[in-house]
Each structure stands twice: as structure tokens, then as C-alpha cells.
Scaffold this active site. Sequence first.
Site, PDB file in Angstrom:
ATOM      1  N   ASP A  39      -6.707  -6.340  10.157  1.00  0.00           N
ATOM      2  CA  ASP A  39      -5.762  -5.224  10.148  1.00  0.00           C
ATOM      3  C   ASP A  39      -6.322  -4.081   9.312  1.00  0.00           C
ATOM      4  OD1 ASP A  39      -4.024  -6.766  11.539  1.00  0.00           O
ATOM      5  OD2 ASP A  39      -2.706  -7.206   9.837  1.00  0.00           O
TER       6      ASP A  39
ATOM      7  N   LYS B  29      -5.901   1.795  13.765  1.00  0.00           N
ATOM      8  CA  LYS B  29      -5.038   2.535  12.834  1.00  0.00           C
ATOM      9  C   LYS B  29      -3.582   2.388  13.247  1.00  0.00           C
ATOM     10  CE  LYS B  29      -8.192   5.901  11.035  1.00  0.00           C
ATOM     11  NZ  LYS B  29      -8.865   7.123  11.350  1.00  0.00           N
TER      12      LYS B  29
ATOM     13  N   MET C 235       6.834  -1.250   1.839  1.00  0.00           N
ATOM     14  CA  MET C 235       7.126  -0.435   3.025  1.00  0.00           C
ATOM     15  C   MET C 235       8.305   0.498   2.783  1.00  0.00           C
ATOM     16  SD  MET C 235       6.573  -3.316   5.952  1.00  0.00           S
ATOM     17  CE  MET C 235       7.444  -4.631   5.126  1.00  0.00           C
TER      18      MET C 235
END
Length: 505
Positions: free
Chosen positions: A37, A59, A171
Site C-alpha cells: 500500500d 496512490k 483518519m
Amino acid sequence: MKSKGTVYLVGAGPGDAGLLTLRGAELLKRADVVIYDALANPELLRLAPATAEFISRGKNMAMPQAEITATIIAKAKAGKTVVRLKGGDPYIFGRGAEEADALAAEKIPFEIVPGVSSITAVPNYAGIPLTHREHCSSFTVFTGHSDSADAATALRYDQIAKIPGTKVVLMGTEQLADWTKALITNGMSPQTPIAIVHRGTTGRQKTIAGTLATIAALAANEKIVPPALTIIGDVVKLRGKLNWFENRPLFGQRIVVTRRSEQAGTFAQRLTELGADVLEVPTIKITMPTEKDAIVDCLLELNSYDWLVFTSANGVTAFFDIFFRRFQDLRDLGGARIAAVGPATTAKLRELHLQVDLMPEEYTGKKIAAAFKKYQHIDNVKMCLLRAEVATPDLPEALQELGAIVDDIAIYKTVPETEDATGAGERLLEAGADWVTFTSSSTVEHFHTRFDLPKLVKKFPQLKIASIGPETSKAIFALGLRPTLEAKTHTTEGLIAALLKAAKT
Ligand code: SAH
């Protein structure tokens, strides 16, 4: 039917390549396929065999989860050893559990290798301990990217606001304004200290501190984008004292290392340890020289030389690669004395348990010849120089002037490196850097061929050039540019010293 390969879900750690586990490194070394990732540090890919297949998720997770899972399964069914490299710990907010579920359903053997999660590592590198006896006795982790439509997993800000102790939010960047407001509305003090850390544990780390009431505006001002992690609580105040990482002398400076990757190792690592954001863009690799007959002659005559002269660690490696292909016994080297220019060349010879009789301290042809002269009369002394194919004639000329008989043997050739396995070259072209370091004239020339140095400097006016010494600087001047600094001692240590000095002024 082919037996199924094993899939290893490996935690890559939070960004700093040094935070990969030993188990993770061991597995990367024997991977057939590495699927990674964007959050995983691409430098880690260098640990895998060059023959491995590398699959990037792209991305912003360009490849959908279903496709990633299908690829992992297909590769394992083809009998491959698959390393699935995931940022931080594979099971924490990373959909690792879903991938493991799918593997279990397909009866594919798997192992989960835990990783150092950003949860603990990122606050640490921002100078914030998650717990401290004087401040808290618990910490809570939640995601700021909640999907409140799902009642079972929706976040309950009314409850979170009431939990004492430190809070860590993953996040949380995009909805920062919403959830900080929700915590205040549900009773948390607007004055609660809070910090947001972008790309923690890497040379690109950026931290902003404020209060629950001010942080959203501050982060918007500073254009903080994901990945970023937020820490809420009194422990944020300890940053003033404990900020070991961001206080490093080269912190915040992006430095391009242009040496070959085999060589760049310690130089790049030292720069990283000093806090720099290092972009390793190797520009050259080493191959056999064009002219091979001269080497064959030289190997047959080794016994006739009074001196073997090595001017670079590359020369040592290349020479002994060839030597041991022909000879079984180190004694076939003969009785010549050995000269090595510079400490790195000497160190390479010592690895072979060869003592160096003379180590000229200075690198120019004249200075090296003077060192020989000081050592002995070199009139009629037979010397074999083992150097790069394009090395300048200064050294053989200076030695011949003193009467030496010189064979100048091209033992290796440098050719351009064109691959960009880690994407560092692309990042350089996109975002520029503060420094580009050159450790030889050939790194300058090959870097220029690939990136057009004058054009790059024009595009990124803050980009400064650091040169290891006069020969390298000459190559920079030849492009109509000038080095911002030239190392006083012409070694990578000298170059680091010069960069540190420049950082202080
Ligand atoms: N499995 C990962 C987390 C994946 S979720 C782990 O254990 O760390 C992705 C989120 O993790 C990002 O949005 C960010 O909040 C956090 N994160 C991961 N790496 C980070 C880093 N280097 N700096 C700041 N936040 C990071």
C-alpha cells in the site's frame, strides 16, 4: 496441482523503515510477490529479491479492495510466497482482517506479522508519550472517519467525550472540524491540548499543536492532508521537552542521495538519523568495463607490480570480483604493496583482511603522487591503478612525472541507473528537495542525463547543490551551475559535516 503458496500479511511499520520487525524483514527477503500500500515505506522493497514481482496498490488506494484480495489469492494459488505489506499493523484500520478472512475461506495458509502501529509510534516521534503517571492512566483510539449510517459501528461522541485519558484519532483529517466540535458539544473542554501529526516517523513529519477549539482552523491553514494522526490530552504539552525527533539538526530538510544504492546505505542512514528526509535516487550502477583484455593482462602480471592502487571502494569490489573468478587463492595477488585513497576504500580492503600500506589523505592526482614520493622513491617503480573507465588522467600523469611506470586499468564502468523502484525519482520531480548531494563527477553527469540538473534547479529554486570535493564540483561547473557547498574533507562524513554546518547558519 501446484501446492498453494503462503501469504504473509506483514506490518510495515508507520513509515520509518527501521521500524519493520525482524520477522517482516526475513519474509521480505524470500518473497516472490510483494503487494504493498501507499502507506508502506517503499524503501522496504529493497529488502526483497530484485527478481520479486512488486505490485503497488497505487496512490489513494487506486486498486479496489476486491481486486487486491483477488490478486493475493491468485498469486498464492500459483504457488508463490506472497508478502502483503501494509502500513503500521496489518489488523488496525487497514482491512487486514478482511484479507485474512478471504484467505481462510480459500484455505490458503497465512501468517499475520504484527507491525509497529502509527497509534504508538507517531505520537512518540512527535514528542508525545501516550501515557504518563502524572497525566493519565488510559488511552482510547478511534477513527475520525466514521460511517454513522451503520449503527453497530458508529462512533458515540457523547461516550467518547466522557472517557478520561489520552485520545488518539486515526483518519481524522478530513472531518476534523466535525468531530472536534462534536467532542466539545458533548462536554470536553475547548482548551484541551491537541496535536495533529502528518506523515509521522518520516523525514516529512509535520506537527501542529493547538486546542480542541483551534486545531481545525490551524490544520486548514497549514494544509494538513492525510495520512495524519491526532492526539488529544494533557500529554500533548510534554512535547516541549520530549521532542527528540523534530529537534534533530537536519529535520525538515529533504536531501537527495545520488550514489549507487549498494553504497548509499551508510550515507543515507546517517542523514536519516540526523533527521533529514532522504530521497535515494541512485544514478549509476557498476558493470564490467568495455575493454577486458587489459584486465586479463594485468591479472597475469600481478606479481610484477610494486604497487596496486585503489582509488575507490567500487574499484576494490570490482577488482576482487574479477580476481576471484580467475583465482582460488588470495596469495595469487602477489607481494605488491597496496595503496588506497580514502577511508572507505581502505575499509573495503580491510574486509578482505588486506592491510593498506599507504593511504593518501587527499584526493587530487598531485597530492596522491606526493604521498607516494614521501613514502619512497618511485622512479621506475611499477604501479597498477585499478580505477573507473572514465577516471581523469591527473593521477597517472602525476605519478609518471615522478618516474613511476604506470598501468592504468579500467576495472569497472559506471552506467546510468534508469529504474525508479521506490518512486523516489518521481517524488523529486514532483516536489523538489532542499539539497542534492553529489559524491563523484559521474554521479553529477548521470544525474544530469536523467533529471536535467539546470532545469531542475530552475523549477525548484530552493534546491541547493552539495559537492564532495573539487573533482565533483568541476562536473557541476561544467553544467553552468555552482555547488552551494563543497566538503572540506572529501568523504561522505565530510559532506555530512558541511550539511550540518549549513543547517546551523
Ligand atoms: N494499520 C495502520 C493504520 C491504517 S489506517 C497502523 O497500524 O498504523 C490509516 C491511518 O493511519 C491514517 O489515516 C493515519 O491516521 C494513520 N497513519 C498511518 N501512518 C501514519 C503516519 N506515518 N503518520 C500519521 N498518521 C499515520
